[in-house]
Write a protein that holds these residues in place. Structure first.
Motif, short mmCIF file in Angstrom:
data_model
loop_
_atom_site.label_atom_id
_atom_site.label_comp_id
_atom_site.label_asym_id
_atom_site.label_seq_id
_atom_site.Cartn_x
_atom_site.Cartn_y
_atom_site.Cartn_z
N SER A 1 11.80 3.88 3.74
CA SER A 1 12.87 3.76 4.50
C SER A 1 13.28 4.99 5.43
O SER A 1 13.63 5.15 6.62
N TYR A 2 12.90 6.21 4.82
CA TYR A 2 13.09 7.44 5.85
C TYR A 2 12.10 7.56 6.91
O TYR A 2 12.67 7.87 8.08
N GLU B 1 0.66 -1.19 0.06
CA GLU B 1 0.08 0.06 -0.12
C GLU B 1 0.89 1.42 -0.21
O GLU B 1 0.70 2.14 -0.61
N TRP B 2 1.86 1.40 0.66
CA TRP B 2 3.00 2.50 0.81
C TRP B 2 3.42 2.69 -0.42
O TRP B 2 3.30 3.74 -0.91
N LEU B 3 3.81 1.69 -1.23
CA LEU B 3 4.45 1.53 -2.43
C LEU B 3 3.46 1.97 -3.62
O LEU B 3 4.02 2.11 -4.87
N THR B 4 2.17 1.96 -3.33
CA THR B 4 1.32 2.41 -4.18
C THR B 4 1.18 4.00 -4.54
O THR B 4 0.95 4.56 -5.67
N TYR B 5 1.60 4.63 -3.26
CA TYR B 5 1.54 6.03 -3.20
C TYR B 5 2.90 6.77 -3.06
O TYR B 5 2.95 7.88 -3.14
N ALA B 6 3.97 6.03 -2.89
CA ALA B 6 5.24 6.54 -2.70
C ALA B 6 6.47 5.73 -2.97
O ALA B 6 6.37 4.61 -2.97
N SER B 7 7.64 6.27 -3.01
CA SER B 7 8.98 5.50 -3.29
C SER B 7 9.40 4.60 -2.14
O SER B 7 8.90 4.87 -0.97
N THR B 8 10.05 3.75 -2.38
CA THR B 8 10.85 2.82 -1.56
C THR B 8 11.38 3.83 -0.49
O THR B 8 11.65 3.46 0.77
N LYS C 1 4.26 13.67 4.04
CA LYS C 1 5.21 14.49 4.78
C LYS C 1 6.44 13.62 4.80
O LYS C 1 7.61 14.36 4.58
N ALA C 2 6.49 12.29 4.75
CA ALA C 2 7.60 11.62 4.49
C ALA C 2 8.56 11.64 3.32
O ALA C 2 9.78 11.89 3.18
N VAL C 3 7.69 11.82 2.16
CA VAL C 3 8.29 11.97 0.79
C VAL C 3 9.19 13.37 0.75
O VAL C 3 10.14 13.37 0.65
#
Length: 524
Positions: A314-315, A303-310, A334-336
């Motif tokens: 990790s961050y 699910e995370w990788l559907t909307y943002a990078s790996t 915010k993480a991105v």
């Protein structure tokens, strides 16, 4: 390299703090086995969740930090406790009735409800390895089933039989009185039913390496402790595994922290040296509940990788591992953006600053440049006002704002634009709530539209932001943030948003005027 190692030896970044503590373990002599061994444990009772990934990632960060400050080789083992009995049926998998017929069998003896692998344990192990491989982790996979059956554990199991009373003494202190009466560190696996049995032992024969017990039907059995005929209860198993493998470092969630002295003592009784360990706080879902494999709550890796990078994931995992983290979809933007802020800062920092930067640990020192010319939060707002259905729509705005940018030259930007459209449609669009402006807000917004209509200043973030500030001041907003909140809620249908000057520069002056007029004309 010497500057980097010197900086690492004084860095306050938690991976280096743990790495330095681990290096002290061998300050007198290098490890006899020739390497430092890191381990992570996984209970395959359900589909792997994001916490499992975080454990491997954080351990890898410490491993890489150790390799900066030491020349001792390292290994990482991911150990799956797949001989554990299935104590409940996970709620997020098919064929619930079928699985219920195999309760208390080792997970590697329970049929795969997905019909793809030899067993449910094998399926979950495959899922674990798939996403660890997706992230490029350098690890060796160990299966408890193979560890017990192939003889790798035999020496320690025989020692556990020999020192049974000593290990039991450690365990009995931690158990309630009624549990003490039936407890044994050995769990027999029934030769006929294949079930893991929680039964008291009638005898432990250290010389023969055998245990004797009565099964649930009152029949007496004698089994060797070797060859996969028994498994250890989970607390003794922790310490025994450390002794068998000579583990130097393992981290785990805070729910294990109170058991650490038990694990350590059992490891020592069985001839091992207790490892260094690190206890991290738990991951919580949107309701503040602990994320669980069996219930499937919280956000998954896919699910995370559907909307943002790996890298953004990790961050998020790097930040404050000793603090509980709420993992829901709203933490992603915010993480991105913070990840890319750190990427941009990295080249400007000296060695001391770089080893304290999260991106050093995410990328093991090989840190890429950021090509994000527009923040993820800004992309979401542009998607919102433009009704973007694909990333090409966003690229129209991006290119006007940064004419030299392109999908080819800015692959991170291109990837983020696609993620932003998905995120907008799934989370922002359904939650948009506009409100009508107050009289003060309406007057100020009409003034803003008029100033934009005749704007002849630079089409730059700061100049436009200064003008927006001036409008708020001229119309008596105190505090001034109330003015910006009004812009977000009336124009964007959100409670917060980007720097509005940057929004105008990206969206366009004429387009912003049209947006203000349209939103002031609508009935809310």
């Amino acid at each position: 390299m010497s500057n980097l190692r010197d900086a690492a030896m004084t860095s306050k970044a938690w991976p280096f703090e743990e790495a330095r503590a681990l290096l002290k373990r061998y300050e007198k002599a290098p490890p006899e086995k020739g390497y430092v061994l890191f381990e992570t444990g996984y209970g395959p009772s359900g589909l792997p969740h994001i916490g499992t990934f975080g454990e491997v990632l954080r351990t890898t960060m410490i491993r890489r930090a150790f390799e900066v400050i030491s020349d001792i080789p390292t290994r990482l083992i991911c150990f799956s406790d797949d001989l554990d009995g299935m104590r409940k049926v996970p709620g997020n998998v098919p064929q619930q009735d079928m699985l219920a017929q195999h309760m208390h069998k080792p997970l590697t003896s329970v049929p795969d409800p997905f019909g793809e692998y030899e067993s449910f344990g094998h399926y979950n192990n495959a899922m674990l390895r798939r996403f660890l491989d997706t992230f490029g982790f350098d690890y060796e996979f160990y299966s408890a089933r193979e560890f017990y059956r192939t003889g790798q554990f035999d020496e320690v199991l025989l020692r556990a039989a020999e020192r049974y009373d000593d290990v039991m003494a450690v365990m009995l202190k931690s158990l309630r009185e009624e549990r003490q009466e039936t407890y044994s560190i050995f769990l027999p696996i029934h030769p006929e039913t294949g079930r893991v049995l929680y039964v008291p032992l009638k005898n432990v024969d250290a010389a023969k390496g055998e245990i004797t017990f009565d099964d649930e039907d009152g029949r007496e059995w004698t089994l060797p402790v070797t060859g996969g005929n028994v498994k250890l209860q989970w607390k003794p198993d922790f310490g025994a595994r450390w002794a068998a493998l000579d583990v130097d470092f393992e981290m785990y969630g805070k729910e294990h922290a109170t058991n650490t002295p038990i694990y350590d003592r059992i490891c020592e009784i069985l001839g091992g040296r207790r490892p260094n360990h690190f206890s991290y706080e738990l991951f919580l879902d949107e309701n503040g509940q602990k994320i669980s494999k069996s219930s499937g709550n919280g956000i998954s890796i896919d699910e995370w990788l559907t909307y943002a990078s790996t890298e953004s994931l990790s961050y998020f995992m790097y930040l404050k591992p000793k603090t509980a983290k709420r993992m829901h979809f709203d933490v992603i933007p915010k993480a991105v953006d913070e990840y890319h802020q750190q990427l941009r800062a990295y080249p400007t920092q000296d060695a001391a600053g770089q080893v304290n930067n999260p991106v050093f640990h995410i990328h093991a020192g090989d840190v890429p440049a950021s090509d994000m010319v527009v923040s993820f939060a800004m992309l979401l707002n542009i998607a919102s006002v433009s009704g973007a259905e694909d990333k090409d729509t966003l690229w129209g705005f991006i290119r006007r704002y940064a004419p030299d940018a392109s999908a080819e030259k800015n692959p991170q930007m291109d990837q983020a634009a696609g993620f932003a459209v998905r995120y907008y449609n799934d989370f922002v669009k359904p939650a948009k709530t506009y409100r009508a402006p107050t009289d003060q807000e309406r007057t100020a917004m009409l003034d803003l539209a008029e100033r934009l209509r005749v704007w002849d200043g630079p089409l730059e973030d700061e100049a436009l932001q200064t003008m927006v500030f001036a409008v708020g001041n001229d119309h008596g907003f105190d505090p001034l943030r109330n003015w910006f909140t009004a812009l977000y809620e009336v124009l964007l249908g959100a409670s917060q948003g980007p720097r509005f000057g940057g929004f105008i520069a990206l969206y366009g002056v004429d387009e912003t005027v049209a947006l203000i007029e349209a939103q002031l004309a609508r009935e809310v």
